[in-house]
Design a protein around this motif. Structure first.
Motif, PDB file in Angstrom:
ATOM      1  N   UNK A 375      58.734  34.786 -45.153  1.00 34.40           N
ATOM      2  CA  UNK A 375      58.667  34.672 -46.839  1.00 34.40           C
ATOM      3  C   UNK A 375      57.894  34.704 -47.098  1.00 34.40           C
ATOM      4  N   UNK A 376      56.360  34.233 -47.182  1.00 35.65           N
ATOM      5  CA  UNK A 376      55.385  34.142 -47.666  1.00 35.65           C
ATOM      6  C   UNK A 376      54.460  35.663 -48.430  1.00 35.65           C
ATOM      7  N   UNK A 377      55.402  36.138 -47.648  1.00 40.85           N
ATOM      8  CA  UNK A 377      55.107  37.820 -47.665  1.00 40.85           C
ATOM      9  C   UNK A 377      54.434  38.834 -48.610  1.00 40.85           C
ATOM     10  N   UNK A 378      55.354  37.853 -49.688  1.00 38.01           N
ATOM     11  CA  UNK A 378      55.977  38.616 -50.902  1.00 38.01           C
ATOM     12  C   UNK A 378      56.069  37.445 -52.254  1.00 38.01           C
ATOM     13  N   UNK A 379      55.871  37.519 -52.683  1.00 41.71           N
ATOM     14  CA  UNK A 379      55.775  36.520 -54.136  1.00 41.71           C
ATOM     15  C   UNK A 379      57.122  36.353 -54.559  1.00 41.71           C
ATOM     16  N   UNK A 380      58.754  37.060 -54.388  1.00 42.59           N
ATOM     17  CA  UNK A 380      59.538  36.667 -54.732  1.00 42.59           C
ATOM     18  C   UNK A 380      60.423  36.022 -53.804  1.00 42.59           C
ATOM     19  N   UNK A 381      59.411  35.643 -52.426  1.00 38.31           N
ATOM     20  CA  UNK A 381      60.508  34.857 -51.270  1.00 38.31           C
ATOM     21  C   UNK A 381      59.348  33.825 -51.462  1.00 38.31           C
ATOM     22  N   UNK A 382      57.996  33.702 -51.897  1.00 43.47           N
ATOM     23  CA  UNK A 382      56.983  32.531 -52.218  1.00 43.47           C
ATOM     24  C   UNK A 382      56.709  31.196 -52.191  1.00 43.47           C
ATOM     25  N   UNK A 383      58.118  30.925 -53.156  1.00 44.19           N
ATOM     26  CA  UNK A 383      58.052  29.717 -54.201  1.00 44.19           C
ATOM     27  C   UNK A 383      58.447  28.940 -53.457  1.00 44.19           C
ATOM     28  N   UNK A 384      57.708  27.214 -52.543  1.00 45.83           N
ATOM     29  CA  UNK A 384      58.479  25.990 -52.408  1.00 45.83           C
ATOM     30  C   UNK A 384      57.832  26.318 -50.717  1.00 45.83           C
TER      31      UNK A 384
END
Length: 626
Positions: A375-384
């Motif tokens: 999930x941390x690989x991309x900014x779109x799924x990194x939040x939270x």
């Protein structure tokens, strides 16, 4: 059933909540460590699993809610019961050397041994009652009374079977909860924290949202995907339902139909590889086969299940002229995959691990550990995503395992009683006598028993009881062993959508504000092929990829798939255009002929289907010309 505590209102409750959270995290970490480095001896491992579960049950499910009259005294009783549970498990640990060196059923039990056995049984039943209600504890008590009062088994021998052996409370069913279920539930919790649920919903919306009845098809696709990480029908409904049900109603679906589609689609999650319901892991243990083998057996039945539901939605939408959601309001597939597609990686890890021969717990562990880094690989799924996500996933994973852990411990009591009394053999003889040596009648009796058992208890214990009492009879009458087990598994699951007690239907109907009975019967109609397919794979194991060559498997799967589509068409009154009553009857007959294995029946079914389709096509052309 006592409910889990709400937000704390006093410092003592706040402290207790922190303690429970810490224990839940420790439980998940312990099982992850075991999956990575290997389990200790069976009794120690299963006992530790039960120790964690009992502790959390008596902390999180108090006898009386905080603030209720008498809650203070009840809380003291909770701690006393928790201490007794600890004592019963720790007694096994402390006296383990004596336990392993004694001759079971020969060496006399001491008074203390008998007392600890009675305490263990009582605490397990009470813990189970608090988490999943009365049905399973009462079932276990009935078996206990039968074994103690109506057989020749001596009471001390019964206590040994249930407490001092691996054929009772600490049996293989509790081992499945500790080894398999815990890791896959933790994996599901990490998947949820990584935002995979949103990926499933967006993926389904972009794929089918614009089609006729699009929101209903979205519910089918998203629930089947979510089912890969959740083995609970009700949980699937409560995650997907608040989004899909209002969307279905907004585009014109009747509330009972919208609720029924969500309930049926969510229930099928337990059949959906790679991550199925907990009972699938129990099946792998009972049959002594890799879990990947069970997933392979389930693949075609799961496909047939979801094809049936998908086309039920399609034909209902076409019959009433229900359009999909405008494309402008839907996410685009390319955009969804670009932004969140990488979140599929943990599921691919499990698939790769299983097919490369690694154990299911280890595959689930690696996939769980990969969820948040992926999930941390991309900014779109990194939040939270942060340490709080890790802690909350570990805590939620342990809490979500409690129902399965306690159900498996109580089911161990049932299995212990059945084994020591020989009740399974007696029951097999009774079923064979009632069925008069007819396999189809024995299957009908087993199906009815599975639905009745599933009304009062979760899928796993319902399946276990069926395996102990009914499955041996249908095997003796000629069913292939894996097909017999899958048959029991299927009908234990279908109870979630079969009235009068249909938990998934209750949940979906409440979200849709629909009548429960109307929703229940609509759910049965949408899932009608699911009640027929288990009979067919008993007679044609190729539907489970068993026996014969791959050509036979492909042929059986193709004709069965066409059969379930035609059955949905007949039940919902639409194929190429609205069907007359005679055409609907012909479609139903054609469907049954195609689902039934055999070239002759397949050709007859194709002929009937072609007759209806040709008649409708000619009629539509004439109407268009006019």
């Amino acid at each position: 059933m006592a409910q889990e505590e709400n937000a704390p209102t006093t410092p003592a409750q706040a402290a207790l909540r922190w303690v429970a959270g810490g224990i839940a995290v420790a439980m998940s970490v312990y099982h992850m460590w075991v999956a990575g480095f290997g389990p200790p001896e069976a009794m120690h491992f299963r006992g530790t699993h039960l120790l964690f579960a009992l502790t959390l049950v008596f902390l999180l499910f108090p006898l009386r809610p905080p603030g209720a009259p008498g809650s203070g005294a009840a809380r003291i009783l909770d701690f006393v019961l928790m201490a007794l549970g600890w004592a019963a498990v720790l007694h096994i640990f402390v006296t383990y050397e004596t336990f392993t060196n004694r001759i079971i059923y020969i060496d006399e039990l001491t008074v203390w041994n008998k007392l600890f056995a009675l305490v263990a049984i009582a605490i397990v039943l009470e813990g189970t009652r608090r988490v999943i209600g009365w049905a399973l504890p009462i079932t276990a008590m009935v078996f206990l009374v039968y074994a103690a009062a109506f057989t020749q088994v001596k009471f001390p021998v019964l206590l040994e079977q249930l407490y001092y052996s691996t054929e009772g409370i600490f049996g293989s069913t509790l081992g499945v909860s500790a080894s398999y279920v815990m890791l896959f539930v933790v994996f599901g919790a990490f998947m949820e924290r990584s935002g995979t649920g949103q990926l499933f919903m967006d993926f389904a919306m972009s794929l089918t949202g614009h089609q006729a009845g699009g929101p209903g098809k979205v519910a089918v696709v998203s629930s089947s995907l979510f089912g890969t990480v959740s083995g609970s029908a009700v949980a699937n409904v409560m995650v997907d339902g608040p989004i899909t049900i209002p969307l279905m109603k907004r585009t014109g679906f009747r509330p009972p139909f919208a609720a029924a589609v969500e309930a049926v689609a969510s229930t099928g999650g337990q059949l959906m590889p790679p991550v199925m319901g907990a009972a699938a892991f129990v099946m792998a243990e009972f049959l002594a086969v890799p879990y990947a083998q069970v997933a392979l057996w389930a693949a075609i039945p799961a496909l047939l299940y979801y094809v049936a539901v998908f086309f039920a939605v399609h034909f209902e939408a076409k019959r009433y002229g229900l359009a999909g959601v405008p494309r402008a309001e839907l996410p685009r597939m390319g955009q969804v995959m670009a932004q969140r597609g990488h979140l599929f990686i943990p599921i691919l890890i499990i698939l790769a691990g299983l097919f490369m021969g690694y154990s299911a717990p280890l595959s689930a562990l690696v996939a769980a550990l990969a969820c948040l880094p992926v999930a941390l690989l991309r900014a779109s799924t990194r939040g939270g995503i942060g340490w709080k996500s890790v802690i909350s996933a570990l805590e939620e994973g342990a809490r979500n395992t409690l129902a399965v852990a306690m159900a498996c411990a109580s089911a161990g009591i049932v299995i212990g009683c059945v084994t020591i009394t020989g009740l399974g053999i007696t029951f097999t003889q009774v079923v064979i006598a009632l069925a008069q040596n007819s396999l189809v009648l024995a299957l009908v009796l087993t199906a009815m028993a599975g639905i009745v058992l599933g009304m009062g208890m979760p899928t796993t214990p319902a399946y276990i009881v069926m395996v102990s009492l009914l499955v041996p009879a249908i095997i003796k009458l000629g069913a292939v062993v894996p097909a017999a087990h899958m048959f029991a598994f299927y009908f234990a699951i279908l109870s979630a959508i079969t009235p009068p007690v249909a938990l998934a239907v209750f949940a979906a109907a409440s979200l849709a504000r629909a009548d429960m009975w109307a929703t229940g019967f609509t759910a049965m109609r949408a899932a009608a092929p699911a009640y027929i397919v288990p009979f067919m794979f008993v007679y044609e194991p190729a539907l489970l990829t068993i026996g014969g060559d791959w050509l036979n498997v492909v042929h059986a799967a193709a004709t069965a798939t066409l059969g379930v589509v035609l059955l949905s068409a007949g039940l919902f009154g639409y194929l190429l255009k609205p069907a007359t009553m005679s055409q609907r009857a012909m479609l139903v007959v054609a469907a049954l002929l195609l689902i039934k294995p055999g070239w002759i029946t397949d050709l007859a079914g194709l002929a009937l289907a072609a007759t209806v389709a040709g008649t409708q096509w000619v009629s539509a052309r004439r109407a268009a010309t006019a």
